[in-house]
Design an enzyme around this catalytic site. Structure first.
Site, mmCIF file in Angstrom:
data_model
loop_
_atom_site.group_PDB
_atom_site.id
_atom_site.type_symbol
_atom_site.label_atom_id
_atom_site.label_comp_id
_atom_site.label_asym_id
_atom_site.label_seq_id
_atom_site.Cartn_x
_atom_site.Cartn_y
_atom_site.Cartn_z
ATOM 1 N N LYS A 1 -3.860 10.640 5.649
ATOM 2 C CA LYS A 1 -3.583 9.667 6.904
ATOM 3 C C LYS A 1 -2.561 10.590 7.901
ATOM 4 O O LYS A 1 -1.620 10.827 7.289
ATOM 5 C CB LYS A 1 -2.723 8.488 6.403
ATOM 6 C CG LYS A 1 -3.655 7.587 5.412
ATOM 7 C CD LYS A 1 -3.167 7.984 3.862
ATOM 8 C CE LYS A 1 -3.465 6.902 2.831
ATOM 9 N NZ LYS A 1 -5.152 6.582 2.917
ATOM 10 N N ASP B 1 16.882 10.314 -8.319
ATOM 11 C CA ASP B 1 18.287 10.673 -8.213
ATOM 12 C C ASP B 1 18.753 10.210 -6.853
ATOM 13 O O ASP B 1 19.862 10.723 -6.425
ATOM 14 C CB ASP B 1 18.712 11.943 -8.641
ATOM 15 C CG ASP B 1 18.372 12.085 -10.273
ATOM 16 O OD1 ASP B 1 18.226 11.288 -10.785
ATOM 17 O OD2 ASP B 1 18.280 13.393 -10.463
ATOM 18 N N LYS C 1 3.233 4.335 -1.298
ATOM 19 C CA LYS C 1 3.312 5.136 -2.389
ATOM 20 C C LYS C 1 4.565 6.089 -2.274
ATOM 21 O O LYS C 1 4.454 6.915 -1.522
ATOM 22 C CB LYS C 1 2.026 6.067 -2.555
ATOM 23 C CG LYS C 1 0.808 5.614 -2.548
ATOM 24 C CD LYS C 1 0.175 5.409 -1.183
ATOM 25 C CE LYS C 1 -1.300 4.776 -1.362
ATOM 26 N NZ LYS C 1 -1.970 4.738 -0.083
ATOM 27 N N HIS D 1 1.024 -1.279 -0.164
ATOM 28 C CA HIS D 1 -0.016 0.096 0.003
ATOM 29 C C HIS D 1 0.826 1.342 0.011
ATOM 30 O O HIS D 1 0.408 2.399 -0.015
ATOM 31 C CB HIS D 1 -0.989 -0.182 1.314
ATOM 32 C CG HIS D 1 -2.040 0.819 1.180
ATOM 33 N ND1 HIS D 1 -2.122 1.724 2.195
ATOM 34 C CD2 HIS D 1 -3.137 1.088 0.275
ATOM 35 C CE1 HIS D 1 -3.147 2.792 1.993
ATOM 36 N NE2 HIS D 1 -3.860 2.161 0.747
ATOM 37 N N ASP E 1 -0.124 16.076 20.782
ATOM 38 C CA ASP E 1 0.149 17.293 21.714
ATOM 39 C C ASP E 1 1.011 18.227 21.035
ATOM 40 O O ASP E 1 1.692 19.061 21.411
ATOM 41 C CB ASP E 1 1.190 16.687 22.617
ATOM 42 C CG ASP E 1 0.396 15.667 23.829
ATOM 43 O OD1 ASP E 1 -0.821 15.858 23.519
ATOM 44 O OD2 ASP E 1 1.032 14.829 24.376
ATOM 45 N N HIS F 1 -8.899 11.588 2.170
ATOM 46 C CA HIS F 1 -8.304 10.421 2.143
ATOM 47 C C HIS F 1 -6.937 10.464 2.834
ATOM 48 O O HIS F 1 -6.108 9.657 2.830
ATOM 49 C CB HIS F 1 -8.002 9.917 0.516
ATOM 50 C CG HIS F 1 -7.352 8.769 0.151
ATOM 51 N ND1 HIS F 1 -6.244 8.646 -0.300
ATOM 52 C CD2 HIS F 1 -7.904 7.555 0.311
ATOM 53 C CE1 HIS F 1 -5.765 7.365 -0.401
ATOM 54 N NE2 HIS F 1 -6.899 6.731 -0.095
#
Length: 400
Positions: free
Chosen positions: A320, A153, A148, A146, A325, A318
């Site tokens: 995450k 370089d 991405k 999952h 704190d 979408h």
């Protein structure tokens, strides 16, 4: 009647066999999977939340590549935007740049074979990972890479929630605008990002490039301390629980899918009991059947305990992200659900720079301002169809 009884027996046998396959497969995977651990690095991190902005920067960096492009995506769609992505990789490979593209077998199953053939003919190394395999076929069928990740370089990195397809650049009429969080990174941490990609590549192909020193150029330090945290269906639950238990004032979690393992639910409930503010941001729209309905069981518990829940209303959320704190920010590829914690290969970035965290908190507040606040009453008496989907989601929570 005999036909019916035979069919029922066959279904029961298949379900039992699949369950045994899954649980033994996961046990074996946990025992033999290597743990990756990286130190705190220093670099430059830029948070990008719009698909058009992200891919404008991303494609520009791809075109400026001088030696290598390493790309891993969970999803690449079969649409015009995905073709443009392939065309850039093909152009760069024809210029002599080493291009390696790793795609998840399930997530990128729609990619055209013709396009893959064209890319390979131009010199792009294209490989699919996480194909189902024996002896634990059903378990391996459920696993996904999952992540991405892109490394250009050996100096510029990208990681976050965006995949490649028209919905991610706001061209899907149902889910637009698409709200996501993605990082553009320079500095020491690229060494770790490159290492993880090459380990995934080796697992998929059998070819190791970890000793190729040209892929690991000298990297300059930057002002932002951060640490990459890769997982392979293990470790994530315990690490996030540690963050929750360290919280002293407030916890914010933004996720498209909120179906957490019980340990994390209990950790959040205990945090609320300690007087810590716990806020969850999820989308109102859903891009998967029964996932939203399944999440309501957990959101209802947190609301009842005194937590706060927001539903994003301006398109599809979408991203995450976890904020603790105002001193720790977690952005990456892992959703707050069973699949990300217990099945998928994921990679997150823990960021400790105060300026970056304050900027992220400002962006989070913008998203909250575009959300509605849920109450216990809002979830108290859902329609029967909604409840039925919720029950189905709870039964299938490990696979959603």
């Amino acid at each position: 009647m005999k036909w019916l009884i035979g069919s029922i027996i066959l279904i029961v046998v298949v379900l039992i066999a699949a369950s045994v396959d899954f649980f033994i497969g996961r046990y074996v995977h946990e025992k033999k999977t290597r743990h990756s651990s990286y130190p705190v690095r220093n670099g430059h991190l830029q948070l990008i939340t719009s698909g058009p902005d992200l891919f404008s920067n991303y494609f520009d960096d791809l075109y400026k590549a001088e030696s290598s492009i390493h790309v891993l995506f969970y999803i690449v769609k079969n649409d015009r935007f995905s073709e443009l992505f392939f065309e850039i990789l093909i152009d760069q490979a024809r210029k002599g740049i080493k291009v390696r593209l790793l795609l998840d077998w399930f997530g990128s199953r729609e990619v055209s074979k013709k396009l893959i053939k064209k890319a390979r003919s131009a010199g792009v190394e294209v490989t699919f990972c996480h194909r189902p395999r024996l002896p634990f076929f059903f378990f391996s069928l459920q696993q996904r890479n999952h992540r991405k990740v892109t490394i250009i370089d050996g100096k510029i990195g990208y990681v976050g929630g965006f995949n490649v397809g028209k919905e991610y650049i706001d061209l899907d009429p149902v889910l637009s605008p698409w709200r996501d969080y993605h990082l553009r990174i320079k500095g020491e941490g690229i060494f770790d990002l490159q290492s993880e990609f090459l380990m995934d590549w080796e697992q998929a192909t059998g070819n190791s490039h970890l000793e190729d020193h040209s892929l690991f150029p000298p990297l300059e330090k930057g002002p932002m301390p951060h640490r990459f945290f890769p997982t392979r269906g293990i470790d994530a639950e315990e690490e996030i629980l540690r963050l929750i238990n360290q919280a002293e004032k407030r916890i914010f979690i933004g996720t498209p899918y909120f179906i957490p393992p019980e340990k994390l639910v209990e950790g959040l409930m205990q945090a609320i009991q300690r007087g810590i503010s716990v806020s969850i941001l999820v989308p109102n729209k859903s891009d998967h059947p029964i996932v939203k309905e399944a999440s309501l069981h957990y959101l209802r518990k947190l609301l009842g305990a005194g937590g706060t829940v927001y539903q994003y209303e301006d398109g599809f959320f979408h991203a995450k992200v976890i904020l603790i704190d105002g001193r720790i920010c977690d952005i990456g590829t892992a959703n707050f659900d069973y699949r990300s914690f217990k099945l998928n290969y994921e990679i997150n970035c823990f960021i400790y720079n105060q300026d970056f965290i304050e900027e992220t908190e400002r962006i989070v507040q913008e998203d909250i301002n575009l959300s509605s606040k849920l109450s216990v009453e809002d979830l108290a008496d859902p329609p029967f169809s909604f409840r039925l989907k919720g029950w189905a989601g709870m039964l299938l929570k490990s696979f959603l």
